[in-house]
Design an enzyme around this catalytic site. Structure first.
Site, PDB file in Angstrom:
ATOM      1  CG  ASN A 117      30.668  43.764  22.052  1.00 13.77           C
ATOM      2  OD1 ASN A 117      30.170  44.623  22.772  1.00 13.77           O
ATOM      3  ND2 ASN A 117      31.887  43.882  21.544  1.00 13.77           N
ATOM      4  CG  ASP A 134      38.963  39.790  16.314  1.00 13.19           C
ATOM      5  OD1 ASP A 134      38.115  40.431  15.656  1.00 13.19           O
ATOM      6  OD2 ASP A 134      39.828  40.339  17.020  1.00 13.19           O
ATOM      7  CB  ILE A 144      44.936  44.252  24.698  1.00 13.41           C
ATOM      8  CG1 ILE A 144      45.148  45.759  24.849  1.00 13.41           C
ATOM      9  CG2 ILE A 144      44.862  43.595  26.073  1.00 13.41           C
ATOM     10  CD1 ILE A 144      43.958  46.494  25.442  1.00 13.41           C
ATOM     11  CE1 TYR A 199      46.032  51.805  28.695  1.00  9.12           C
ATOM     12  CE2 TYR A 199      44.676  53.143  27.234  1.00  9.12           C
ATOM     13  CZ  TYR A 199      44.785  52.178  28.214  1.00  9.12           C
ATOM     14  OH  TYR A 199      43.657  51.577  28.714  1.00  9.12           O
ATOM     15  CB  THR A 258      41.099  43.122  31.486  1.00 13.18           C
ATOM     16  OG1 THR A 258      41.487  42.434  30.286  1.00 13.18           O
ATOM     17  CG2 THR A 258      41.493  42.294  32.700  1.00 13.18           C
ATOM     18  CD  GLU A 265      33.810  50.322  35.082  1.00 12.99           C
ATOM     19  OE1 GLU A 265      34.339  51.344  34.599  1.00 12.99           O
ATOM     20  OE2 GLU A 265      34.288  49.189  34.973  1.00 12.99           O
ATOM     21  CG  HIS A 299      38.053  50.233  34.368  1.00 10.04           C
ATOM     22  ND1 HIS A 299      36.842  50.440  33.752  1.00 10.04           N
ATOM     23  CD2 HIS A 299      38.949  50.073  33.363  1.00 10.04           C
ATOM     24  CE1 HIS A 299      36.991  50.427  32.435  1.00 10.04           C
ATOM     25  NE2 HIS A 299      38.261  50.194  32.183  1.00 10.04           N
ATOM     26  CG  ASP A 325      40.300  45.808  35.717  1.00  9.89           C
ATOM     27  OD1 ASP A 325      40.547  46.104  36.904  1.00  9.89           O
ATOM     28  OD2 ASP A 325      40.621  46.521  34.747  1.00  9.89           O
TER      29      ASP A 325
END
Length: 331
Positions: A213, A176, A157, A100, A234, A265, A297, A260
């Site tokens: 992970n 990665d 990202i 997005y 983040t 949560e 967040h 973040d």
């Protein structure tokens, strides 16, 4: 054809209403979270748009089937809170929005790194606690260009974060499990995850949460980091053992953290109308530390992101109902 969007924030409403008007499709919305109980509000609708960090459970997807609703379009990227097997068993197709606005999250990670590198939290603490505000040698920071930044996760990202940190002059390394083939010379991959952890002055997480992970950043990992290192998350809270992070910050194993997203949560976190006080002991503890920047967040939260999250989610619902192919099917 008509849809309903759950857990809608005030900032999403104009985009939802505009999409409905532009497509001449009825779109209702509610601020409630999607649960087996609240899904009754969706009776008679053709599809649901959702955004939440709490679980989409087996019981919820059973309720989908009972109401005859076959489509769920997420307005976010993460799918770690979905019971995908239950969704499949109950004939529910799911889409997400994988891109997005990668720039929004990458910019926020850099913002956190700058805040921590220049010790802004220490300056704020001095003003809050002592009502003093003056120059102190304890506030001496470091340039980003003096530091090695380790990016964990080199998807959309992560790649944007790499470009931004490189633009500030940092040396960038990355890790990665599924490295991209052509890095265009912008960075190089380390030989192992542990190698990145040891080398980096700043570590920024940009990977999805997976069973593999879970708590990858724990006491052992923080011990490997430099005691001057800064840690930025983040991505997803489950990647980090919160208790071990707090210990690492308090004991001096690492120098600071930008958080973040945190484990477990609550639904209130994404309720734009919530006036409840924060009661999570870990959040309160972290918020009191001058070497921590903790946010709700909100790395994604820009005008561009919100517009894309709404529009892409609604476009997905429309396409699925019409039987058209959708590229962002979650399976």
């Amino acid at each position: 054809m008509k849809f309903i969007a759950y857990n809608v924030r005030d900032d999403e409403i104009p985009f939802i209403e505009k999409w409905g008007k532009d497509h001449q499709i009825e779109v209702a919305y509610t601020t409630t979270t999607l649960t087996p109980e609240t899904i009754e509000e969706a009776k008679g609708y053709d599809g649901i748009s959702g955004l939440q960090t709490i679980a989409y459970t087996k019981e919820l997807f059973i309720a989908f089937r009972k109401l005859g609703i076959k489509y769920l379009a997420l307005r976010n990227v993460g799918v770690d809170n979905l019971d995908l097997q239950a969704a499949a068993d109950n004939g529910v197709k799911i889409t997400n929005v994988p891109a997005y606005s990668p720039e929004s999250i990458a910019e926020f990670a850099v913002t956190m790194a700058l805040f921590l590198s220049r010790k802004v939290g220490y300056m704020q603490q001095q003003l809050r606690q002592k009502q003093e505000f003056h120059f102190s040698p304890d506030f001496m920071g470091r340039l980003i260009s003096e530091q090695t930044v380790g990016i964990v996760g080199t998807g959309r990202i992560g790649q944007h974060a790499i470009r931004l940190f490189k633009g500030l002059g940092a040396k960038v390394i990355a890790y990665d499990k599924y490295p991209i083939k052509d890095t265009h010379g912008e960075f190089h991959y380390t030989t192992s995850f542990q190698d990145l952890v040891r080398q980096s002055d700043i570590i920024s997480l940009h990977m999805p949460a997976t069973p593999d992970n879970y708590h990858e950043f724990n006491h052992e990992t923080f011990e490997l980091m430099k005691n001057t290192a800064l840690f930025i998350n983040t991505a997803r809270g489950s990647i980090v053992d919160t208790a071990d992070l707090i210990f690492a910050l308090q004991s001096g194993e690492i120098a600071g953290a930008g958080i973040d997203t945190i484990e477990n949560e609550s639904a209130d976190l994404q309720d734009s109308r919530s006036t409840k006080q924060v009661t999570d002991a870990d959040v309160i503890k972290l918020s009191m530390m001058p070497n921590v920047l903790i946010t709700p967040h909100s790395a994604f939260h820009t005008t561009r992101s919100v517009m894309n999250m709404v529009n892409i989610s609604m476009d997905h619902l429309k396409a699925m109902v019409e039987g058209k192919p959708v590229s962002d099917i979650v399976d």
